[in-house]
Design a protein around this motif. Structure first.
Motif, PDB file in Angstrom:
ATOM      1  N   TRP A 141      13.309  -1.815   8.154  1.00 29.57           N
ATOM      2  CA  TRP A 141      12.483  -0.844   7.440  1.00 29.57           C
ATOM      3  C   TRP A 141      11.198  -1.470   6.906  1.00 29.57           C
ATOM      4  CZ3 TRP A 141      11.308   3.943   6.544  1.00 29.57           C
ATOM      5  CH2 TRP A 141      10.925   4.421   5.291  1.00 29.57           C
ATOM      6  N   LEU A 142      11.289  -2.647   6.276  1.00 27.11           N
ATOM      7  CA  LEU A 142      10.097  -3.258   5.678  1.00 27.11           C
ATOM      8  C   LEU A 142       9.107  -3.717   6.741  1.00 27.11           C
ATOM      9  CD1 LEU A 142      11.692  -5.279   2.732  1.00 27.11           C
ATOM     10  CD2 LEU A 142      10.388  -3.143   2.582  1.00 27.11           C
ATOM     11  N   GLU A 143       9.615  -4.275   7.841  1.00 27.33           N
ATOM     12  CA  GLU A 143       8.706  -4.674   8.919  1.00 27.33           C
ATOM     13  C   GLU A 143       7.980  -3.454   9.470  1.00 27.33           C
ATOM     14  OE1 GLU A 143      10.654  -8.834  10.632  1.00 27.33           O
ATOM     15  OE2 GLU A 143      10.480  -7.095  11.963  1.00 27.33           O
ATOM     16  N   GLY A 144       8.688  -2.337   9.554  1.00 28.46           N
ATOM     17  CA  GLY A 144       8.057  -1.092  10.022  1.00 28.46           C
ATOM     18  C   GLY A 144       6.934  -0.653   9.090  1.00 28.46           C
ATOM     19  N   LEU A 145       7.174  -0.770   7.791  1.00 28.71           N
ATOM     20  CA  LEU A 145       6.152  -0.350   6.819  1.00 28.71           C
ATOM     21  C   LEU A 145       4.946  -1.286   6.838  1.00 28.71           C
ATOM     22  CD1 LEU A 145       8.375   0.686   3.784  1.00 28.71           C
ATOM     23  CD2 LEU A 145       7.236   2.174   5.440  1.00 28.71           C
ATOM     24  N   VAL A 146       5.214  -2.599   6.968  1.00 30.25           N
ATOM     25  CA  VAL A 146       4.092  -3.546   7.033  1.00 30.25           C
ATOM     26  C   VAL A 146       3.278  -3.281   8.304  1.00 30.25           C
ATOM     27  CG1 VAL A 146       3.482  -5.994   7.353  1.00 30.25           C
ATOM     28  CG2 VAL A 146       5.140  -5.326   5.597  1.00 30.25           C
ATOM     29  N   LYS A 147       3.970  -2.965   9.370  1.00 33.65           N
ATOM     30  CA  LYS A 147       3.252  -2.648  10.612  1.00 33.65           C
ATOM     31  C   LYS A 147       2.388  -1.402  10.424  1.00 33.65           C
ATOM     32  CE  LYS A 147       3.823  -1.715  15.507  1.00 33.65           C
ATOM     33  NZ  LYS A 147       4.729  -1.702  16.664  1.00 33.65           N
ATOM     34  N   ALA A 148       2.943  -0.389   9.762  1.00 36.72           N
ATOM     35  CA  ALA A 148       2.192   0.843   9.536  1.00 36.72           C
ATOM     36  C   ALA A 148       0.967   0.564   8.663  1.00 36.72           C
ATOM     37  CB  ALA A 148       3.080   1.899   8.879  1.00 36.72           C
ATOM     38  N   TYR A 149       1.149  -0.265   7.630  1.00 34.42           N
ATOM     39  CA  TYR A 149       0.055  -0.484   6.681  1.00 34.42           C
ATOM     40  C   TYR A 149      -0.972  -1.481   7.217  1.00 34.42           C
ATOM     41  CZ  TYR A 149      -2.289  -1.544   2.258  1.00 34.42           C
ATOM     42  OH  TYR A 149      -3.222  -1.724   1.275  1.00 34.42           O
TER      43      TYR A 149
ATOM     44  N   LEU B  27       1.029 -10.273  -0.147  1.00 34.29           N
ATOM     45  CA  LEU B  27       1.286 -11.252   0.909  1.00 34.29           C
ATOM     46  C   LEU B  27       0.078 -12.164   1.101  1.00 34.29           C
ATOM     47  CD1 LEU B  27       2.822  -8.933   3.671  1.00 34.29           C
ATOM     48  CD2 LEU B  27       4.032 -10.264   1.938  1.00 34.29           C
ATOM     49  N   ARG B  28       0.328 -13.425   1.491  1.00 34.77           N
ATOM     50  CA  ARG B  28      -0.774 -14.329   1.801  1.00 34.77           C
ATOM     51  C   ARG B  28      -1.149 -14.176   3.265  1.00 34.77           C
ATOM     52  NH1 ARG B  28       0.321 -20.164  -0.684  1.00 34.77           N
ATOM     53  NH2 ARG B  28       2.269 -19.886   0.435  1.00 34.77           N
TER      54      ARG B  28
ATOM     55  N   LYS C 266      11.748 -13.968  -1.591  1.00 33.25           N
ATOM     56  CA  LYS C 266      11.805 -14.556  -0.238  1.00 33.25           C
ATOM     57  C   LYS C 266      11.267 -13.600   0.827  1.00 33.25           C
ATOM     58  CE  LYS C 266      16.165 -15.701   0.041  1.00 33.25           C
ATOM     59  NZ  LYS C 266      16.615 -15.282  -1.325  1.00 33.25           N
ATOM     60  N   VAL C 267      11.367 -12.299   0.529  1.00 26.09           N
ATOM     61  CA  VAL C 267      10.898 -11.277   1.466  1.00 26.09           C
ATOM     62  C   VAL C 267       9.420 -11.485   1.808  1.00 26.09           C
ATOM     63  CG1 VAL C 267      10.366  -8.794   1.585  1.00 26.09           C
ATOM     64  CG2 VAL C 267      12.625  -9.559   0.833  1.00 26.09           C
TER      65      VAL C 267
END
Lengths: 216, 216
Positions: A91-99, A214-215, A150-151
């Motif tokens: 789910w989080l990878e999907g959201l980062v991809k969207a954003y 995120l860096r 860690k995420v």
């Protein structure tokens, strides 16, 4: 409009139309990764907005006398390959991809659209307007990072992979489409102008990474 | 409204809201089986309409003081199992499922909605209004049968499987939800009324099969 500009308009609307169709697919697929029915519905609503944009773009292509399928076809392999190689595992990878991914793509398309005459410039700006997923993704990702530091490291790596893949795919597309490349070169004026364009895109990307926590 | 009717309204809106969410998912998934980009976009637009309906239903649930997630939850296992057991293997099976399966479900929900007070009756009728997939599916399936008669036999078998699965799942759901069962029994009046309701649904189903060019 001269022939080069017209081909470039059809190219830009074509790539965007196909991008919206794949965005629909991807958001619909990622919706199933949602941890709640509300999250699933939220992503489904964003997917619905994308398919609305797709319809606007294909209608404009038809109005310009172009066949929408033919206009989209040249860009399908690159966009499909991009999504194939950047399939979110959660789910989080999907959201980062969207954003991050959609934000980068939208900035790039917007820069090119600035070289287009009206009404196509306005149409592109309209379909690129945020459909609400920026805020939604930001909120969810920041909450996840706050709950587990860690995420952040894992998602920063993921974002870097997305950007690398996006840059190499879009370079290949522009190299392959003469008129699109010419439009960009004429629009930016010279290499200095092109460097400024890339700089604007990079700066906006860094701002999105910071907003997520995120860096880059 | 008495407590039984109120629970039944929340049940009906809840099952419909979840049905629309899964319809979105399923149409989005089946869109990828489309033989053309135009077909893919057509199914994606239908999916978008379903998620719009989902939003209307959850908004009404919230207005009634019900938690939409809680209202949908009891129906998720039956609907998920139905879709899991009737996953189309190709584009035509997907279209027959959309036309025959959704048609049957819509008739059933509409019969129950007739027992509801306004404005819920009107809302259910509105979200069940065809989003264009009936005509689209009819056209595509009839063209495929005209091109290859053998297709008809396979699709008729498939439709029978869909109906069998739909009947057994919906019987289980109604048996499990006391207020919904009571609403149907009170609404139809007696077993004769119930038989008429089933007869109307069966007749409409046969008409759809004939329209597709399939024997039921």
């Amino acid at each position: 409009m001269n022939a080069v500009a017209n081909t470039a308009v059809v190219d830009l609307l074509g790539v965007l139309a196909y991008a919206e169709l794949t965005a629909f697919d991807r958001l619909a697929e990622d919706a199933r990764l949602a941890p709640s029915l509300a999250g699933r519905a939220a992503l489904a609503r964003m997917a619905a907005a994308e398919i609305g944009h797709h319809g606007r773009l294909t209608a404009r292509l038809a109005e310009l006398g172009a066949d929408p399928e033919a206009a989209m076809a040249p860009f399908a392999p690159a966009l499909d390959a991009f999504h194939e190689n950047t399939r979110p595992r959660n789910w989080l990878e999907g959201l980062v991809k969207a954003y991050v991914g959609d934000g980068l793509a939208a900035d790039f398309y917007r820069e090119i659209a600035a070289f287009l005459p009206h009404p196509d410039r306005a149409l592109v700006e309209e379909v690129l307007a945020d459909t609400g997923h920026a805020d939604f993704a930001l909120r969810e990702v920041r909450a996840a990072i706050a709950a587990d530091r860690k995420v952040a490291g894992r998602l920063a790596l993921w974002a870097r992979r997305l950007v690398g893949e996006a840059i190499s795919r879009s370079q290949a597309v522009v190299a392959d489409r003469d008129e699109l490349g010419q439009l960009i070169m004429e629009g930016t004026g010279d290499l200095g102008g092109l460097a400024l364009l890339i700089d604007r895109i990079t700066t906006a990307h860094s701002a999105r990474m910071r907003a997520l926590g995120l860096r880059d």
